[in-house]
Design an enzyme around this catalytic site. Structure first.
Site, short mmCIF file in Angstrom:
data_model
loop_
_atom_site.label_atom_id
_atom_site.label_comp_id
_atom_site.label_asym_id
_atom_site.label_seq_id
_atom_site.Cartn_x
_atom_site.Cartn_y
_atom_site.Cartn_z
N MET A 1 -49.40 30.16 4.23
CA MET A 1 -50.22 30.20 3.03
C MET A 1 -50.78 31.60 2.72
O MET A 1 -51.73 31.73 1.98
CB MET A 1 -51.36 29.19 3.14
CG MET A 1 -50.89 27.76 3.34
SD MET A 1 -49.70 27.20 2.08
CE MET A 1 -50.78 26.97 0.70
N ARG A 2 -50.17 32.63 3.26
CA ARG A 2 -50.60 33.99 2.96
C ARG A 2 -49.49 34.67 2.15
O ARG A 2 -48.31 34.48 2.41
CB ARG A 2 -50.86 34.76 4.25
CG ARG A 2 -51.41 36.15 4.05
CD ARG A 2 -51.69 36.84 5.36
NE ARG A 2 -52.81 36.26 6.07
CZ ARG A 2 -54.06 36.67 5.96
NH1 ARG A 2 -54.36 37.66 5.16
NH2 ARG A 2 -55.01 36.09 6.67
N SER B 1 -45.16 20.67 10.97
CA SER B 1 -44.08 19.69 11.16
C SER B 1 -42.73 20.31 10.80
O SER B 1 -41.73 20.06 11.47
CB SER B 1 -44.33 18.41 10.37
OG SER B 1 -44.29 18.65 8.97
N ILE C 1 -46.93 37.32 1.12
CA ILE C 1 -46.14 38.35 1.81
C ILE C 1 -46.13 39.59 0.93
O ILE C 1 -45.82 39.51 -0.26
CB ILE C 1 -44.69 37.87 2.04
CG1 ILE C 1 -44.64 36.57 2.82
CG2 ILE C 1 -43.86 38.95 2.69
CD1 ILE C 1 -44.95 36.67 4.27
N HIS D 1 -40.64 24.55 -0.67
CA HIS D 1 -41.74 24.20 -1.58
C HIS D 1 -41.63 22.72 -1.94
O HIS D 1 -40.54 22.25 -2.26
CB HIS D 1 -41.68 25.06 -2.84
CG HIS D 1 -42.87 24.86 -3.72
ND1 HIS D 1 -44.11 25.39 -3.43
CD2 HIS D 1 -43.02 24.18 -4.87
CE1 HIS D 1 -44.96 25.04 -4.37
NE2 HIS D 1 -44.32 24.31 -5.25
#
EC number: 2.1.2.2
Length: 186
Positions: A85-86, A13, A88, A104
Site C-alpha cells: 500500500m505504499r 494471503s 513506488i 488489483h
C-alpha cells in the site's frame, strides 16, 4: 532461476499463495509495516523478510536506493506487489522498468487506486473481477497482463471470498508465465 521479491503491507494471503506456487523463486518479502500479518506467514514459510523504517532515511530517494541495493544484492529479476500500500517511486522504477507486477481487486480501469475496490465494485455492481498488471509510475495504470471477471454475489462477504479465490488462482499463474518469459529471454 528467476529471483522474485514480494512487497506486501497487510494480511499476506496472496504472498503465501505466491510462495507456495513459486517456492525458491521467492527470495524475500519486503513490507512497510512491522505488525503486518504477512510477516508471520513469511516466518512460517521460512522466507526472509525486511521491514525498514522510512524515517531512518533522510529522504524518500535514500530509502528507495536502500531498497534497490537490497534488490540487487539478492539479484531480483521481478518484483510482485501483493497488497503493498505504499507508492513506488521513480528511483525503483528507474532500476526495474517493466519488471514489477501488481494485483488489483477490480477490472481496471474501474476503481484504480482505490484501497476499497472490492467494496466499491460490489456496491456499484461494476468492475467486478480482478486484474494483474504491470506497475508504472501511475496508480494502477500500468499495462494489463490479464483480467478475470468475478460474478456478483448478494452478500459482500461471499463476493470478497470469490475475489480472493480468483486472485489465488490467477496471480501465481501469471507470475509463472512471466518467469518463463524472463527465463526464455535470458
Amino acid at each position: 532461476m528467476t529471483n522474485i521479491a514480494v512487497f506486501a503491507s497487510g494480511n499476506g494471503s496472496n504472498f503465501e499463495v505466491l510462495a507456495q506456487a513459486l517456492g525458491a523463486n521467492i527470495r524475500f518479502l519486503f513490507t512497510d509495516h512491522h505488525d503486518a500479518y504477512v510477516l508471520k506467514r513469511a516466518e512460517r514459510l521460512g522466507i526472509q523478510a525486511f521491514v525498514p523504517e522510512r524515517q531512518d532515511f533522510p529522504s524518500k530517494t535514500a530509502f528507495e536506493l536502500a531498497i534497490v541495493d537490497l534488490l540487487k544484492q539478492y539479484e531480483i529479476d521481478l518484483i510482485c506487489l501483493a497488497g503493498y500500500m505504499r507508492f513506488i517511486g521513480k528511483t525503483i522504477f528507474d532500476h526495474y522498468p517493466g519488471l514489477m507486477v501488481n494485483l488489483h481487486p477490480s477490472l481496471l480501469p474501474d476503481f484504480a487506486g482505490s484501497p476499497h475496490a472490492i467494496d466499491e465494485s460490489w456496491q456499484a455492481k461494476a468492475g467486478l473481477g480482478i486484474t494483474v498488471h504491470f506497475v508504472d509510475e501511475g496508480i494502477d495504470t500500468g499495462a494489463i497482463i490479464q483480467q478475470r471477471p468475478v460474478a456478483y454475489h448478494e452478500q459482500l462477504a461471499d463476493y470478497e471470498a470469490a475475489i480472493h479465490a480468483a486472485e489465488h488462482q490467477l496471480y501465481p499463474a501469471v507470475v509463472q508465465e512471466l518467469i518463463k518469459q524472463i527465463s526464455d529471454n535470458a
